[in-house]
Design a protein around this motif. Structure first.
Motif, PDB file in Angstrom:
ATOM      1  N   THR A 193       0.830  -1.202   0.000  1.00 54.88           N
ATOM      2  CA  THR A 193       0.000   0.000   0.000  1.00 54.88           C
ATOM      3  C   THR A 193       0.870   1.260   0.000  1.00 54.88           C
ATOM      4  O   THR A 193       1.748   1.412   0.846  1.00 54.88           O
ATOM      5  N   HIS A 217      -5.770  -2.305  -2.853  1.00 52.78           N
ATOM      6  CA  HIS A 217      -5.727  -1.034  -2.133  1.00 52.78           C
ATOM      7  C   HIS A 217      -5.948   0.117  -3.110  1.00 52.78           C
ATOM      8  O   HIS A 217      -5.911  -0.055  -4.337  1.00 52.78           O
ATOM      9  N   GLN A 218      -6.147   1.335  -2.573  1.00 49.98           N
ATOM     10  CA  GLN A 218      -6.411   2.508  -3.424  1.00 49.98           C
ATOM     11  C   GLN A 218      -5.631   3.719  -2.924  1.00 49.98           C
ATOM     12  O   GLN A 218      -6.108   4.845  -2.991  1.00 49.98           O
ATOM     13  N   THR A 222      -1.765   1.939  -7.932  1.00 46.16           N
ATOM     14  CA  THR A 222      -2.563   0.732  -7.765  1.00 46.16           C
ATOM     15  C   THR A 222      -2.315  -0.217  -8.932  1.00 46.16           C
ATOM     16  O   THR A 222      -1.524   0.070  -9.844  1.00 46.16           O
ATOM     17  N   ILE A 257     -11.608  -0.669  -6.665  1.00 45.24           N
ATOM     18  CA  ILE A 257     -10.498  -1.363  -7.327  1.00 45.24           C
ATOM     19  C   ILE A 257     -10.834  -2.846  -7.484  1.00 45.24           C
ATOM     20  O   ILE A 257     -10.606  -3.448  -8.543  1.00 45.24           O
TER      21      ILE A 257
END
Length: 378
Positions: A193, A217-218, A222, A257
């Motif tokens: 991340t 994750h964002q 990504t 995502i």
């Protein structure tokens, strides 16, 4: 006469390919028979009609060093009611505190627990202070000793390489961790991340069998491009053998995502919770089966989900037989029911989305002992 017969459930074993409605008998710690046991007697019987009878679930990434690490939870208490019979601690401890974790938590757990060893000496000790991932500070001698002494327990190394942890070191901790993993013959799991550099720079350094964790994750770069398409280098890394792990957690999962990737067929290799005291029984994570339900609502099939939280992680733990729901195997079993229930999701990135199904755990059996039963499951 059998000790227990689970009757009329849908028997699903992704490892062996078993998929049929039938019965399963248990004697002592082991499965004794599978099939049509209508004429057989037992001391106890469970009516599993309308339920899936599956191998006990495997959570490949949670934190079990309760009492040692602030990140960790009382694993048996949280996991067993959610169908989990085996789990992996994802680097809660490092060289300085691993043996305390092993003696205090692993040995005393009802579940089967394996471990990733954090490359940082103190591991993930506290929320107040990040670990030091500088390869110059790795306690290599002690790590080598622990890996040799606990070779059936330690199955990999763990690195968190978020920018707020690695700072000016950039990708040097990753390079040092990969080199250490190569030296010790261990895979590496990388928390990615908000990592430094481009996604491709991390993927290029990972070896086949290494783990790219928190794949949906964002924060920062990504796995998607500006048009919400899965990056070509991500597909290539999978072909190379890099494993992609869900690692949901309190802060590391984006429904936006995940939905885009799942729609393109880019599913996790491993489904895991990253449960800790930060996330257990709290939005947006709650529990392992709540996470499985979320994936079901985002478009994954139940069978695809089950494979990635039984067969695949069990192999990575060293459980490499030809099937779970077979006579002679340890009776680690989950009885699950999919129910219709409206669910409203609000993830940590402020994405809102809806669901209509929940996976309910009716019972968890570990080595033949029924350790959890829902109050309304008779």
């Amino acid at each position: 006469m059998f000790d227990l017969i689970i009757r009329g459930g849908i028997l699903l074993d992704p490892r062996s390919g078993l998929k049929q409605t039938g019965d399963l008998a248990v004697n002592g710690r082991h499965i004794a028979a599978v099939g049509d046991l209508t004429d057989q007697d037992s001391v106890r019987s469970i009516d599993a009609r309308g339920c899936y009878v599956t191998p006990g679930l495997v959570d490949f990434h949670a934190h079990a060093a309760y009492g040692i690490s602030d990140f960790s939870l009382p694993a048996d208490l949280v996991q067993i009611p959610n169908g989990v019979t085996s789990m992996v601690d994802a680097g809660s401890t490092g060289a300085a505190d691993f043996e305390a974790f092993y003696r205090h938590n692993v040995v005393n757990s009802i579940m089967t627990i394996k471990s990733f060893l954090n490359v940082a000496t103190i591991g993930q000790l506290t929320h107040q202070i990040n670990e030091n991932p500088d390869p110059a500070m790795f306690d290599t001698e002690r790590i080598e000793m622990l890996v040799e002494k606990y070779k059936n327990q330690i199955i990999g190394l763990k690195l968190r390489q978020s920018k707020n942890i690695v700072g000016d070191l950039g990708l040097k901790p990753l390079e040092g961790s990969v080199a250490l993993g190569e030296r010790l013959g261990l895979r590496l799991s990388v928390h990615i991340t908000d990592s430094p550099g481009e996604v491709s720079e991390t993927l290029d350094r990972l070896r086949p069998g290494d783990i790219f964790c928190h794949m949906y994750h964002q924060k920062g770069n990504t796995i998607l491009d500006d048009n919400d398409r899965v990056l070509p280098e991500v597909w290539e890394a999978r072909k190379k053998g890099v494993l992609f792990e869900l690692g949901h957690g309190a802060f590391n999962f984006s429904g936006k995502i995940a939905k885009a990737a799942i729609d393109q067929g880019f599913l996790p290799d491993i489904i895991s919770s990253d449960l800790s005291m930060l996330s257990a029984f709290k939005a947006p994570t709650y529990s392992f089966t709540y996470i499985l339900s979320e994936l079901l609502n985002l478009g994954m099939s139940f069978e695809d989900i089950l494979k990635r939280c039984t067969d695949v992680p069990a192999r990575l733990m060293g459980i490499d037989h030809d099937g779970f729901l077979k006579a002679g195997r340890l009776a680690d079993i989950a009885i699950l029911r999919i129910v219709e229930h409206p669910v409203h999701y609000h993830d940590r990135y402020d994405n809102l989305y809806e669901g209509k199904h929940l996976i309910k755990v009716e019972s968890t059996i570990k080595e033949g002992a029924q350790l959890y039963r829902a109050y309304d499951f008779l």
